[in-house]
Design a protein around this motif. Structure first.
Motif, mmCIF file in Angstrom:
data_model
loop_
_atom_site.group_PDB
_atom_site.id
_atom_site.type_symbol
_atom_site.label_atom_id
_atom_site.label_comp_id
_atom_site.label_asym_id
_atom_site.label_seq_id
_atom_site.Cartn_x
_atom_site.Cartn_y
_atom_site.Cartn_z
ATOM 1 N N VAL B 86 0.836 -1.200 0.000
ATOM 2 C CA VAL B 86 0.000 0.000 0.000
ATOM 3 C C VAL B 86 0.873 1.254 0.000
ATOM 4 O O VAL B 86 0.664 2.184 -0.789
ATOM 5 C CB VAL B 86 -0.929 -0.006 1.241
ATOM 6 C CG1 VAL B 86 -1.524 1.371 1.484
ATOM 7 C CG2 VAL B 86 -2.030 -1.038 1.066
ATOM 8 N N ILE B 87 1.885 1.255 0.865
ATOM 9 C CA ILE B 87 2.755 2.430 0.951
ATOM 10 C C ILE B 87 3.578 2.580 -0.323
ATOM 11 O O ILE B 87 3.761 3.673 -0.848
ATOM 12 C CB ILE B 87 3.670 2.322 2.198
ATOM 13 C CG1 ILE B 87 2.810 2.301 3.462
ATOM 14 C CG2 ILE B 87 4.667 3.468 2.245
ATOM 15 C CD1 ILE B 87 1.995 3.556 3.703
ATOM 16 N N VAL B 88 4.066 1.441 -0.815
ATOM 17 C CA VAL B 88 4.850 1.490 -2.050
ATOM 18 C C VAL B 88 4.041 2.119 -3.179
ATOM 19 O O VAL B 88 4.504 3.036 -3.858
ATOM 20 C CB VAL B 88 5.297 0.054 -2.444
ATOM 21 C CG1 VAL B 88 5.990 0.070 -3.805
ATOM 22 C CG2 VAL B 88 6.193 -0.541 -1.366
ATOM 23 N N ARG B 89 2.801 1.658 -3.321
ATOM 24 C CA ARG B 89 2.005 2.139 -4.462
ATOM 25 C C ARG B 89 1.555 3.585 -4.309
ATOM 26 O O ARG B 89 1.570 4.342 -5.274
ATOM 27 C CB ARG B 89 0.796 1.221 -4.673
ATOM 28 C CG ARG B 89 1.138 -0.168 -5.209
ATOM 29 C CD ARG B 89 1.723 -0.129 -6.620
ATOM 30 N NE ARG B 89 0.835 0.515 -7.578
ATOM 31 C CZ ARG B 89 -0.168 -0.111 -8.179
ATOM 32 N NH1 ARG B 89 -0.409 -1.389 -7.933
ATOM 33 N NH2 ARG B 89 -0.925 0.532 -9.039
ATOM 34 N N VAL B 90 1.126 3.970 -3.103
ATOM 35 C CA VAL B 90 0.641 5.352 -2.991
ATOM 36 C C VAL B 90 1.785 6.353 -3.117
ATOM 37 O O VAL B 90 1.555 7.523 -3.422
ATOM 38 C CB VAL B 90 -0.154 5.619 -1.680
ATOM 39 C CG1 VAL B 90 -1.406 4.768 -1.627
ATOM 40 C CG2 VAL B 90 0.689 5.425 -0.445
ATOM 41 N N SER B 91 3.024 5.892 -2.890
ATOM 42 C CA SER B 91 4.129 6.850 -3.046
ATOM 43 C C SER B 91 4.859 6.704 -4.375
ATOM 44 O O SER B 91 5.811 7.418 -4.633
ATOM 45 C CB SER B 91 5.128 6.729 -1.879
ATOM 46 O OG SER B 91 4.882 5.626 -1.067
ATOM 47 N N SER B 92 4.401 5.785 -5.213
ATOM 48 C CA SER B 92 5.106 5.536 -6.471
ATOM 49 C C SER B 92 4.735 6.556 -7.542
ATOM 50 O O SER B 92 3.580 6.929 -7.678
ATOM 51 C CB SER B 92 4.774 4.122 -6.970
ATOM 52 O OG SER B 92 5.116 4.012 -8.340
ATOM 53 N N ASP B 93 5.730 6.996 -8.301
ATOM 54 C CA ASP B 93 5.434 7.878 -9.428
ATOM 55 C C ASP B 93 5.207 7.104 -10.711
ATOM 56 O O ASP B 93 4.423 7.513 -11.563
ATOM 57 C CB ASP B 93 6.587 8.877 -9.635
ATOM 58 C CG ASP B 93 6.574 9.939 -8.543
ATOM 59 O OD1 ASP B 93 5.472 10.199 -8.004
ATOM 60 O OD2 ASP B 93 7.647 10.475 -8.225
ATOM 61 N N ALA B 106 1.288 14.133 1.093
ATOM 62 C CA ALA B 106 2.431 13.604 1.849
ATOM 63 C C ALA B 106 2.038 13.343 3.298
ATOM 64 O O ALA B 106 2.439 12.353 3.902
ATOM 65 C CB ALA B 106 3.590 14.594 1.782
ATOM 66 N N GLY B 107 1.213 14.244 3.839
ATOM 67 C CA GLY B 107 0.770 14.086 5.224
ATOM 68 C C GLY B 107 -0.062 12.828 5.393
ATOM 69 O O GLY B 107 0.072 12.106 6.390
ATOM 70 N N GLU B 108 -0.946 12.559 4.429
ATOM 71 C CA GLU B 108 -1.797 11.367 4.511
ATOM 72 C C GLU B 108 -0.960 10.100 4.421
ATOM 73 O O GLU B 108 -1.193 9.116 5.141
ATOM 74 C CB GLU B 108 -2.858 11.397 3.403
ATOM 75 C CG GLU B 108 -3.933 12.453 3.642
ATOM 76 C CD GLU B 108 -4.855 12.648 2.442
ATOM 77 O OE1 GLU B 108 -6.029 12.997 2.669
ATOM 78 O OE2 GLU B 108 -4.410 12.463 1.287
ATOM 79 N N ILE B 109 0.034 10.120 3.540
ATOM 80 C CA ILE B 109 0.897 8.947 3.398
ATOM 81 C C ILE B 109 1.675 8.718 4.691
ATOM 82 O O ILE B 109 1.808 7.587 5.175
ATOM 83 C CB ILE B 109 1.864 9.117 2.198
ATOM 84 C CG1 ILE B 109 1.046 9.152 0.898
ATOM 85 C CG2 ILE B 109 2.897 7.993 2.152
ATOM 86 C CD1 ILE B 109 1.836 9.515 -0.343
ATOM 87 N N ASP B 110 2.117 9.822 5.280
ATOM 88 C CA ASP B 110 2.857 9.710 6.541
ATOM 89 C C ASP B 110 1.971 9.111 7.644
ATOM 90 O O ASP B 110 2.428 8.289 8.445
ATOM 91 C CB ASP B 110 3.365 11.097 6.949
ATOM 92 C CG ASP B 110 4.199 11.014 8.218
ATOM 93 O OD1 ASP B 110 5.193 10.253 8.214
ATOM 94 O OD2 ASP B 110 3.832 11.678 9.208
ATOM 95 N N THR B 111 0.721 9.523 7.670
ATOM 96 C CA THR B 111 -0.220 8.976 8.649
ATOM 97 C C THR B 111 -0.318 7.457 8.493
ATOM 98 O O THR B 111 -0.236 6.709 9.467
ATOM 99 C CB THR B 111 -1.611 9.610 8.456
ATOM 100 O OG1 THR B 111 -1.493 11.019 8.625
ATOM 101 C CG2 THR B 111 -2.623 9.055 9.452
#
Lengths: 483, 900
Positions: B86-93, B106-111
């Protein structure tokens, strides 16, 4: 007080009493710092930017309530002519529900001639000679299809995206998304001709789950143009002005005491109402239009007619109204009486709309407004290729039943490519043969042309992202129609 | 996504302060309910409980599913965000998620990252666990506390460093309480009595008096009827009138008798299933008979019966549990624990009633002669229906069969209870139900404070807003159950709190910190609902009728509002006091509701309305300024306050203020309004006709009473006409035409070979005077226009086919569509101009346009408006009219239109 006379005295009293009771300067300073709610351009109808640059700024939707016959107006079917009077093939009847047809009906050819019009060679019925002149400005969709075969649900599906009552109409969505340009006029205006409101009633221009500020405002061409617009009998405009001055002063005293900015937005609404009292009758008064315009549209001031409503629609969009919805009742040609007969009545109905709708397009074009105004014409469904047989053989009238499978609509103006002929029905006009277009596609296209992303544009309600195009993404922007 | 920020403006009221939730949360693990869930929520449409829209076999709505334990893909590795897909995909370009639309911030991903690293602990949504009675917290100022409500509110204010507002003055309190509890303002006598009573019990005694007045039931019935989608018509195209007002009266009575809310529930959902149900218990089941009936031609009754049952499931979920069950009819709920199968399991409870979209709205219960109301009745055992899942919500596409059952996420269905509506009602009002009490107290709170503790009253699910005061909500819910669902008791607890009694005034500081009053550092202030706007004005003016219950009434409304296709019911102003009844009793037609009330956000009654979204528009200003009903109230108010005070304008104004605002005016207000009065009187002295109209406005507004026939129709005396079935040739409509060879007969021509084709109260047959059997009919009549003061001359009539009318030979009107009831038709301007004093000729050419053996009739006449008959007028008219103007202003004051 009544013993005094003399206007100067009265005015003096007014000022003296007011100023002694209220320190205006302070009040307005507080306001400025608190909230700029008093400015009308900040209200829920203030103009807002769409998602992306729009092709159309305003919409005129011409709804022909009852379901006009595509087979008499726009969709010629030589094969149907050939089999006129033959029994309808069984396979077309199996598993079908009709509003009134029973047993095996006969196929019914049209009594009218069709010919090609314009450079585009668009087929148009002899009933619409003026429309033929604007054929190249119009994109015709002969492949409309819907799911509903009764008036009210079909009208609701088309206008609100839901066949049941309770959802928001297209005009409400448009004003919710975009606001409106002229704060002195309603943003979503409804005009009705044909003596009756359409089957689904005022729900067709209701705001459903959207706040009621977005509901359509029905303007009438006889009597009061908007309900309660006129001052009560005996109250002159100058006296109304004086009452509003006093009301404003008292509300400001109140606001100063209680500190609530909502009081100031209420003052603003009263001032807006006062301005509407002048601006609405002015825009609704077509008597000062030149004779050339009247002869172009076939209008007669003071009459309740589709022609008058077309001219009004032009005046309204010219004055910054976002969405103008016309309803013309009288297209339910079942053939059970003279006034529902496709031979005896339909020519009159067609004549009543032919000149004004052509005039509307030409007039908007002349004024340079066609490019920014989207015009849509159509009914809630079409009519059967079969003759309706409600009364058995004895009827002397000719008509057709409701037909959701196939019908015709057209669009013109802002963002629409003129002269397009989109989609087709089968040989007898029963089913759509090619490029079907649904009410959801029409809704998606309309929103898109207004610069609103039909898939993203929503309102949260009852746990869902409510959208005009409904819960699924099946609605499609009909790109073939776009310029 | 909204293009502007409007949704914030409109829904701003929904956004609660989140301070309570953040406080005390461990730094490393974000709060699941307030921080993590809103982020995860964005993933659930494609990775949630709905199996049809699920993508990539990945579910993120529970730890077991998200970590791949249920056979799906693993999206989350608890304790290791870096290894979580989940983290990999939401932060992937390169391979982003979501694939289209807005990315997570970025804040949501950090949460999400911090939450996964802390173990990815899921928590059940707060509203799905039963409330536990919290201890009232300790507060800074125990002296302020009147009951536990105040402890919860003050504790929160303490945290924010805010003080509560002082108690409102007595005038404000009694007006606020009276409006909130009974829907009407207090009388000046009641105000003075309360203001002068210094005893400690005065407030509590006032609350008791109001809760025990009959107005209480009328006020709170209206709140309930929004939920019940009550209306007096069947809906859809024909939208004809039905008799279901006995249900409305039952609600008023049940509330006044203070039936406990669990009993109130059982009776409405299943009164018919009680042993030997009484008439009252059956009438109560009208709740779910308020669904619509479609009587259009060719309608599949099953389609609309199904629509009604679905509506009942959705409404039940909304009203009792604040959940949005309706959307699970097509697919499993995308956010809340309700699968499509569970929706149809609930549907199965409600699927056994005998009603079936029939034109006669059966089954009904006969209460008195001619009064039969709609009720629920269970089908006999041998006729019970099987219930199936409807694929994509389509009743024509049945899936697997289901039995009655409640959603698995909630408390179990009592094993001893019958699997029918009665069992369902008991399940809803079980003390284990986590929502019924919360939803109900929240609704009461919202009507009293203008907004709920949960702002989204209609949605307590995961998509709704969290409560502003979660512990307060749970205390109220448990208290409500502790007092055995006693509505008056819990209402009294709320309104006697110090919180409710605060002043509602705003300081700049409060406005900046808490514009929406989420913290409750001040009293309630909101625009009153539509019904109150009307009832208050009528009450203050002394016009309001005190009659309770009975058939719906037709107060004044503008002409021409009711023009619905294929229907003939007409709006006719009710006689006598019935036109001044409380708004609750106004005849409500779904497709054409009473216009001035819908302008003030009254719902149409098409679907269950949990919360009216309040708006503020210029059209509302037009209603309160110009609606003749409110002007009549202004006139009566002015007259009423004049009695005994004519020589003392200050006293008169004082009385006017006390009647409307329950307080005396300030000197500044007195000065400004007396100045207006003088200004207006000065102007009206120059315009005596206007002065007379305003001073005697009730003589002006009821135009229907002033309309008189110039050429009568069958409703009165119709004159002798000349008529011919033969084409008379040119000139037949001209005044000088010789018609002596024509037939002679009374007006109302026709023949009816098919009686009762219309639902009009008067079947045409009885009113026809002269036979007409040809296709065409030419008719002429001479009439006298003696009185030049006659205004607004028009045709009125009913006819089967089409006609052309001429006045003195000039075309006056053409009509082609037929009209089963009397309708007005405007005259062409040229025809009006052709009228002259003395003799005139009306000529009509009628055409029968229906089938040759069909109904035909022509019953058309000419009417005019008589000028109003004023009493002997004098110079005092202008002065009185100026007081009407003043009353009009006072009724429009912001203060008059708000509860504060």
């Amino acid at each position: 007080m009544t013993m005094h006379s003399g206007y100067e005295f009265v005015q003096q009293q007014t000022r003296r009493h007011f100023l002694s009771g209220c320190q205006l300067g302070l009040a307005s300073m507080f306001l400025g710092s608190a909230r700029a709610a008093a400015s009308p351009a900040k209200g829920p109808l203030a103009p807002r930017r769409p998602h992306y640059p729009p092709k159309a700024k305003s919409v005129i939707y011409l709804h022909m309530a009852g379901g006009p016959s595509q087979l008499e107006l726009f969709d010629p079917k030589p094969e149907l002519q050939k089999h006129d009077g033959a029994d309808c093939p069984q396979h077309l009847l199996e598993g079908k529900r009709f509003a009134f047809i029973k047993g095996v009906p006969q196929l019914l050819g049209t009594p009218y001639e069709f010919s090609r019009a314009g450079q585009s060679g668009t087929w148009v019925s002899e009933l619409l000679p003026r429309f033929a002149e604007i054929a190249d400005d119009v994109a015709i969709i002969r492949s409309m299809t819907t799911e509903e075969f009764n008036h009210a649900p079909a009208q609701l599906l088309l206008h609100t995206g839901n066949a049941r009552l309770g959802s928001a109409s297209m005009g409400s969505w448009a004003t919710y998304g975009l606001g409106t340009e002229n704060q002195d006029l309603p943003g979503f205006v409804v005009l009705v001709s044909g003596n009756r409101t359409p089957s689904a009633g005022k729900s067709l221009w209701g705001s459903g789950f959207l706040p009621s500020v977005y509901q359509g405002v029905q303007c009438r061409t006889q009597g009061e143009p908007v309900l309660f617009l006129r001052n009560p009998e005996g109250m002159s405009r100058s006296l109304r002005r004086k009452t509003l001055d006093a009301l404003g002063d008292l509300n400001r005293i109140d606001q100063q005491r209680s500190g609530n900015p909502d009081t100031l937005s209420r003052i603003e609404q009263y001032e807006l109402a006062f301005r509407m009292q002048a601006s609405v009758p002015e825009v609704m008064d077509i008597s000062r239009e030149p004779d050339s315009v009247h002869s172009m549209y076939g209008t007669e001031p003071g009459k309740l007619s589709f022609a008058n409503n077309c001219l009004l629609a032009r005046r309204l969009v010219e004055n910054g109204v976002r969405f103008v919805q016309l309803y013309d009742w009288g297209w339910d040609h079942h053939g059970n009486a003279r006034q529902t007969d496709i031979r005896l009545d339909l020519p009159d109905r067609a004549r009543d709309i032919d000149r004004p709708m052509a005039a509307l397009i030409k007039d908007l074009k002349q004024r340079g407004l066609l490019g920014q105004t989207l015009i849509i014409w159509g009914g809630e469904f079409g009519r059967t290729p079969m003759r309706e047989n409600r009364q058995g053989d004895k009827t002397e009238y000719y008509g057709r039943d409701h037909h959701p499978e196939a019908f015709t609509m057209w669009m013109a103006g802002g963002g629409i490519k003129g002269g397009v002929n989109h989609g087709a029905t089968d040989d007898i006009g029963y089913y759509v043969d090619r490029d079907p277009v649904t009410p959801r596609d029409v809704q998606a296209t309309l929103l898109h042309l207004l610069g609103l992303d039909p898939y993203a544009f929503h309102y949260p309600y009852q746990g869902l992202r409510q959208r005009l195009i409904g819960p699924t993404d099946e609605g499609r922007i009909v790109s073939e129609l776009l310029a | 996504m909204h293009p502007g920020n409007l949704s914030m403006v409109i829904r701003g009221a929904l956004i609660p302060a989140v301070g309570w939730a953040c406080a005390g949360a461990a730094l490393s693990s974000p709060n699941f309910g307030t921080e993590v869930r809103p982020v995860l929520q964005q993933c659930l449409p494609c990775h949630g409980p709905d199996e049809h829209s699920r993508m990539a076999n990945l579910r993120l709505d529970s730890l077991a599913a998200a970590s791949g334990q249920n056979g799906g893909h693993q999206g989350i590795v608890p304790g290791n965000s870096a290894a979580s897909r989940v983290i990999v995909r939401v932060s992937s370009d390169e391979n982003p998620m979501p694939p289209t639309g807005d990315r997570l911030t970025a804040g949501e991903i950090d949460t999400l990252r911090r939450w996964i690293d802390a173990g990815a602990k899921y928590e059940r949504h707060w509203a799905f666990d039963s409330p536990v009675r919290p201890e009232p917290p300790s507060v800074s100022d125990p002296g302020w506390i009147r009951n536990p409500i105040d402890s919860f509110v003050l504790a929160r204010l303490d945290k924010e460093g805010l003080q509560p507002s002082p108690e409102a003055d007595r005038h404000t309190l009694i007006r606020r309480l009276s409006l909130a509890l009974t829907g009407l303002p207090p009388t000046p006598t009641e105000v003075e009595a309360f203001a002068g009573d210094d005893s400690a019990e005065a407030y509590s005694a006032l609350v008791d008096r109001l809760l025990n007045s009959s107005g209480y039931g009328e006020r709170w019935a209206r709140v309930w009827l929004d939920l019940a989608r009550y209306a007096d018509s069947v809906g859809y195209e024909k939208d004809s009138i039905r008799t279901i007002w006995p249900y409305r009266d039952w609600v008023v009575q049940a509330l006044n008798e203070n039936i406990s809310f669990d009993q109130f529930t059982v009776l409405q959902l299943a009164g018919d299933l009680l042993p030997e149900p009484s008439n009252d218990q059956l009438v109560a089941t009208g709740f779910h008979r308020n669904t619509m009936t479609n009587t259009e031609g060719g309608t599949d009754d099953e389609e609309f019966r199904d629509a009604a049952v679905k509506d009942r499931v959705a409404t039940t979920g909304q009203v009792w549990m604040g959940l949005t069950w309706g959307c699970a009819q097509c697919h499993s709920h995308k956010y809340d624990p309700l699968s499509q199968r569970e929706f149809y399991s609930l549907y199965a409870f409600l699927n056994q009633t005998a009603d079936a979209d029939r034109n006669d709205d059966a089954p009904k219960l006969e209460l008195a002669e001619g009064v039969s109301t709609l009720v629920l009745r269970e089908l006999p055992a041998e006729e019970r229906r099987d219930t199936f899942i409807h694929n994509r919500g389509n009743f024509m596409s049945p899936g697997g069969q289901v039995a009655p059952a409640v959603p698995a996420a909630f408390h179990p269905f009592p094993s001893s209870a019958p699997r029918d509506r009665l069992g369902l009602a008991h399940w809803l009002t079980s003390k284990e139900n986590p929502l019924t009490a919360r939803v109900t107290v929240n609704r009461l709170w919202a009507r009293l404070f203008g907004a709920g503790i949960v702002r989204t009253e209609e949605d307590f699910g995961t998509q709704g807003t969290p409560p502003t005061h979660p512990e307060l909500l749970d205390w109220l819910a448990t208290e409500f159950m502790r007092v055995n669902w006693d509505l008056k008791d819990i209402l009294k607890t709320i309104v006697t709190s110090a919180t409710y009694r605060q002043r509602s005034d705003l300081t700049p500081e409060l406005l900046a910190v808490d514009p929406e009053n989420s913290l409750l550092a001040r009293g309630a202030r909101f625009r009153m609902p539509a019904e109150m706007v009307r009832d208050q004005a009528l009450f203050a003016s002394g016009l309001l009728s005190g009659k309770i219950g009975g058939e719906p009434v037709m107060p004044w409304q503008p002409e021409g509002i009711w023009q619905v296709v294929y229907s003939s019911k007409q709006w006719k102003t009710s006689p006598g006091e019935d036109r001044y009844r409380r708004a609750l009793y106004t005849l409500w037609r779904r497709t054409s509701p009473y216009p001035s009330m819908t302008t003030f956000d009254a719902p149409s009654g098409e679907t269950c309305t949990v919360r009216r979204i309040r708006t503020n528009t210029p059209l509302q200003a037009l209603v309160t300024l110009n609606d003749p009903t409110l002007m009549e109230a202004a006139q009566r108010l002015a007259a009423r306050t004049g009695t005994g005070n004519r020589s003392d304008p200050e006293r008169r104004l004082d009385r006017l203020f006390r009647l409307v605002l329950s307080r005396p005016p300030s000197p500044a207000e007195t000065g400004r309004l007396l100045a207006l009065q003088a200004e207006a009187a000065f102007e009206l002295r120059q315009q005596s006709a206007n002065a007379r109209k305003l001073a005697h406005y009730d003589r002006v507004m009821y135009k229907a009473n002033r309309r008189t026939p110039l050429v009568g129709d069958s409703r009165g005396d119709s004159p002798d006409w000349r008529y011919s079935a033969e084409d008379p040739g040119d000139g037949w409509a001209m005044p000088g035409f010789d018609d002596t060879s024509w037939h002679r007969g009374k007006g109302a021509f026709g023949s009816t070979k098919r009686p009762n084709v219309s639902d009009a109260p008067d079947p045409y047959g009885t009113s026809l005077r002269t036979d007409w059997n040809s296709t065409d009919l030419w008719t002429r009549v001479e009439f006298d226009l003696a009185d030049p003061s006659m205004q607004e001359i028009r045709l009125e009539g009913r006819f089967s086919g089409g006609f052309e009318a001429f006045l003195n030979g000039v075309p006056a009107a053409t009509q082609i569509n037929g009209s089963g009831t009397f309708a007005p038709f405007e005259l062409a301007a040229r025809a009006k101009a052709a009228l002259r004093p003395g003799k005139n000729v009306l000529a009509i050419h009628a055409i029968h346009t229906g089938l040759s053996d069909g109904l035909r009739f022509l019953d058309v006449g000419l009417t005019a408006l008589r000028p109003p008959a004023f009493p002997d007028s004098g110079p005092e008219d202008a002065d009185e009219a100026a007081w009407v103007v003043v009353a009009n202003v006072v009724l429009n004051l912001d203060e008059a239109l708000t509860i504060r």
